[in-house]
Design a protein around this motif. Structure first.
Motif, PDB file in Angstrom:
ATOM      1  N   UNK A 147       0.504  99.460 -54.305  1.00  0.00           N
ATOM      2  CA  UNK A 147       1.143 100.314 -53.295  1.00  0.00           C
ATOM      3  C   UNK A 147       1.578  99.493 -52.089  1.00  0.00           C
ATOM      4  N   UNK A 148       0.735  98.569 -51.639  1.00  0.00           N
ATOM      5  CA  UNK A 148       1.118  97.716 -50.504  1.00  0.00           C
ATOM      6  C   UNK A 148       2.357  96.888 -50.853  1.00  0.00           C
ATOM      7  N   UNK A 149       2.402  96.352 -52.059  1.00  0.00           N
ATOM      8  CA  UNK A 149       3.561  95.538 -52.474  1.00  0.00           C
ATOM      9  C   UNK A 149       4.822  96.398 -52.545  1.00  0.00           C
ATOM     10  N   UNK A 150       4.700  97.592 -53.096  1.00  0.00           N
ATOM     11  CA  UNK A 150       5.871  98.459 -53.223  1.00  0.00           C
ATOM     12  C   UNK A 150       6.335  98.976 -51.863  1.00  0.00           C
ATOM     13  N   UNK A 151       5.406  99.260 -50.968  1.00  0.00           N
ATOM     14  CA  UNK A 151       5.783  99.681 -49.613  1.00  0.00           C
ATOM     15  C   UNK A 151       6.519  98.536 -48.906  1.00  0.00           C
ATOM     16  N   UNK A 152       6.024  97.318 -49.072  1.00  0.00           N
ATOM     17  CA  UNK A 152       6.695  96.161 -48.455  1.00  0.00           C
ATOM     18  C   UNK A 152       8.111  96.016 -49.015  1.00  0.00           C
ATOM     19  N   UNK A 153       8.269  96.193 -50.316  1.00  0.00           N
ATOM     20  CA  UNK A 153       9.595  96.116 -50.937  1.00  0.00           C
ATOM     21  C   UNK A 153      10.496  97.243 -50.430  1.00  0.00           C
ATOM     22  N   UNK A 154       9.941  98.429 -50.292  1.00  0.00           N
ATOM     23  CA  UNK A 154      10.675  99.598 -49.796  1.00  0.00           C
ATOM     24  C   UNK A 154      11.174  99.350 -48.372  1.00  0.00           C
ATOM     25  N   UNK A 155      10.305  98.838 -47.527  1.00  0.00           N
ATOM     26  CA  UNK A 155      10.682  98.551 -46.133  1.00  0.00           C
ATOM     27  C   UNK A 155      11.736  97.442 -46.098  1.00  0.00           C
ATOM     28  N   UNK A 156      11.549  96.405 -46.910  1.00  0.00           N
ATOM     29  CA  UNK A 156      12.523  95.300 -46.946  1.00  0.00           C
ATOM     30  C   UNK A 156      13.887  95.807 -47.413  1.00  0.00           C
ATOM     31  N   UNK A 157      13.901  96.676 -48.404  1.00  0.00           N
ATOM     32  CA  UNK A 157      15.173  97.227 -48.890  1.00  0.00           C
ATOM     33  C   UNK A 157      15.851  98.064 -47.817  1.00  0.00           C
ATOM     34  N   UNK A 158      15.076  98.873 -47.107  1.00  0.00           N
ATOM     35  CA  UNK A 158      15.654  99.699 -46.036  1.00  0.00           C
ATOM     36  C   UNK A 158      16.246  98.817 -44.942  1.00  0.00           C
ATOM     37  N   UNK A 159      15.517  97.759 -44.567  1.00  0.00           N
ATOM     38  CA  UNK A 159      16.033  96.845 -43.537  1.00  0.00           C
ATOM     39  C   UNK A 159      17.262  96.075 -44.042  1.00  0.00           C
ATOM     40  N   UNK A 160      17.279  95.714 -45.322  1.00  0.00           N
ATOM     41  CA  UNK A 160      18.436  95.040 -45.914  1.00  0.00           C
ATOM     42  C   UNK A 160      19.673  95.952 -45.826  1.00  0.00           C
ATOM     43  N   UNK A 162      20.194  98.301 -43.694  1.00  0.00           N
ATOM     44  CA  UNK A 162      20.591  98.516 -42.306  1.00  0.00           C
ATOM     45  C   UNK A 162      21.209  97.269 -41.660  1.00  0.00           C
ATOM     46  N   UNK A 163      20.548  96.133 -41.831  1.00  0.00           N
ATOM     47  CA  UNK A 163      20.993  94.943 -41.095  1.00  0.00           C
ATOM     48  C   UNK A 163      21.958  94.055 -41.877  1.00  0.00           C
ATOM     49  N   UNK A 164      21.863  94.015 -43.182  1.00  0.00           N
ATOM     50  CA  UNK A 164      22.733  93.136 -43.970  1.00  0.00           C
ATOM     51  C   UNK A 164      23.943  93.907 -44.507  1.00  0.00           C
ATOM     52  N   UNK A 165      23.649  94.991 -45.210  1.00  0.00           N
ATOM     53  CA  UNK A 165      24.751  95.757 -45.806  1.00  0.00           C
ATOM     54  C   UNK A 165      25.435  96.655 -44.779  1.00  0.00           C
ATOM     55  N   UNK A 166      24.714  96.997 -43.728  1.00  0.00           N
ATOM     56  CA  UNK A 166      25.219  97.868 -42.646  1.00  0.00           C
ATOM     57  C   UNK A 166      25.763  99.192 -43.193  1.00  0.00           C
ATOM     58  N   UNK A 167      24.994  99.769 -44.146  1.00  0.00           N
ATOM     59  CA  UNK A 167      25.374 101.089 -44.653  1.00  0.00           C
ATOM     60  C   UNK A 167      24.472 102.154 -44.020  1.00  0.00           C
ATOM     61  N   UNK A 168      24.519 103.371 -44.520  1.00  0.00           N
ATOM     62  CA  UNK A 168      23.818 104.484 -43.871  1.00  0.00           C
ATOM     63  C   UNK A 168      22.503 104.858 -44.539  1.00  0.00           C
ATOM     64  N   UNK A 169      21.982 104.026 -45.419  1.00  0.00           N
ATOM     65  CA  UNK A 169      20.761 104.371 -46.158  1.00  0.00           C
ATOM     66  C   UNK A 169      19.590 104.590 -45.205  1.00  0.00           C
ATOM     67  N   UNK A 170      19.308 103.652 -44.322  1.00  0.00           N
ATOM     68  CA  UNK A 170      18.177 103.814 -43.397  1.00  0.00           C
ATOM     69  C   UNK A 170      18.430 104.971 -42.435  1.00  0.00           C
ATOM     70  N   UNK A 171      19.642 105.076 -41.920  1.00  0.00           N
ATOM     71  CA  UNK A 171      19.952 106.158 -40.968  1.00  0.00           C
ATOM     72  C   UNK A 171      19.811 107.543 -41.607  1.00  0.00           C
ATOM     73  N   UNK A 172      19.951 107.615 -42.926  1.00  0.00           N
ATOM     74  CA  UNK A 172      19.797 108.919 -43.590  1.00  0.00           C
ATOM     75  C   UNK A 172      18.361 109.417 -43.528  1.00  0.00           C
ATOM     76  N   UNK A 173      17.400 108.531 -43.215  1.00  0.00           N
ATOM     77  CA  UNK A 173      15.984 108.918 -43.112  1.00  0.00           C
ATOM     78  C   UNK A 173      15.528 109.076 -41.670  1.00  0.00           C
TER      79      UNK A 173
END
Length: 174
Positions: A147-160, A162-173
């Motif tokens: 669970x800790x590993x998957x949460x870390x991956x989930x957070x990294x994907x959300x930040x990716x 937001x900051x790299x792809x600059x799409x609306x995935x993180x803002x949708x939450x």
């Protein structure tokens, strides 16, 4: 295809509420295995009671998800990325459900009932079964690591997103 761009208020509340609860539970779990301090029994009692809360919230969250539309992933994601994103979300749900169940079974086979804030008690086995206790204790620990590993991956994907792809995935939450 979904035409909604943001998760519903109830889905966002479940998400962030459970995120805070899970992070607190994981931190408490890590503290308990690192130390045999006088406060350990108190934190263990609270950890077990909130485990019941977590199990109930996961069920409520899944029911809530059935009644709400979720935003589509960005159209420029590959189908492999979309499958991985969906699989990781369902794996998170599975782990969020398996963690309290394995914790309860560990306590059950140890012969320790779980008190839910004095409201009710989950029963324990009348006879201690040390072998099953050990199996569920080990499983609970491995599930926590997963669970800790998957949460870390989930957070990294959300930040990716937001900051790299600059799409609306993180803002949708948010």
């Amino acid at each position: 295809m979904s035409n909604t761009y943001k998760f519903s208020v109830s889905m966002r509340l479940f998400h962030w509420g459970m995120a805070a609860l899970v992070m607190s539970m994981l931190a408490a779990g890590l503290l308990m295995i690192r130390s045999l301090e006088p406060w350990q029994l108190s934190i263990l009692t609270v950890h077990k009671a909130f485990g019941i809360v977590a199990a109930v919230l996961v069920i409520a969250r899944l029911v809530n998800r059935l009644f709400h539309q979720i935003p589509a992933l960005p159209s420029d994601l590959s189908s492999l990325q979309k499958h991985i994103a969906k699989a990781s979300h369902w794996l998170l749900y599975l782990l969020l459900f398996a963690m309290p169940i394995s914790g309860y079974l560990m306590q059950y086979f140890a012969g320790r009932p779980i008190d839910a804030f004095g409201w009710f008690r989950l029963p324990a086995a009348l006879n201690v079964d040390i072998e099953n206790y050990a199996v569920f204790r080990e499983l609970h620990g491995w599930l926590a690591i997963a669970l800790m590993a998957l949460v870390a991956l989930h957070v990294a994907a959300a930040l990716h997103h937001h900051f790299i792809r600059k799409d609306k995935v993180l803002r949708s939450m948010l």
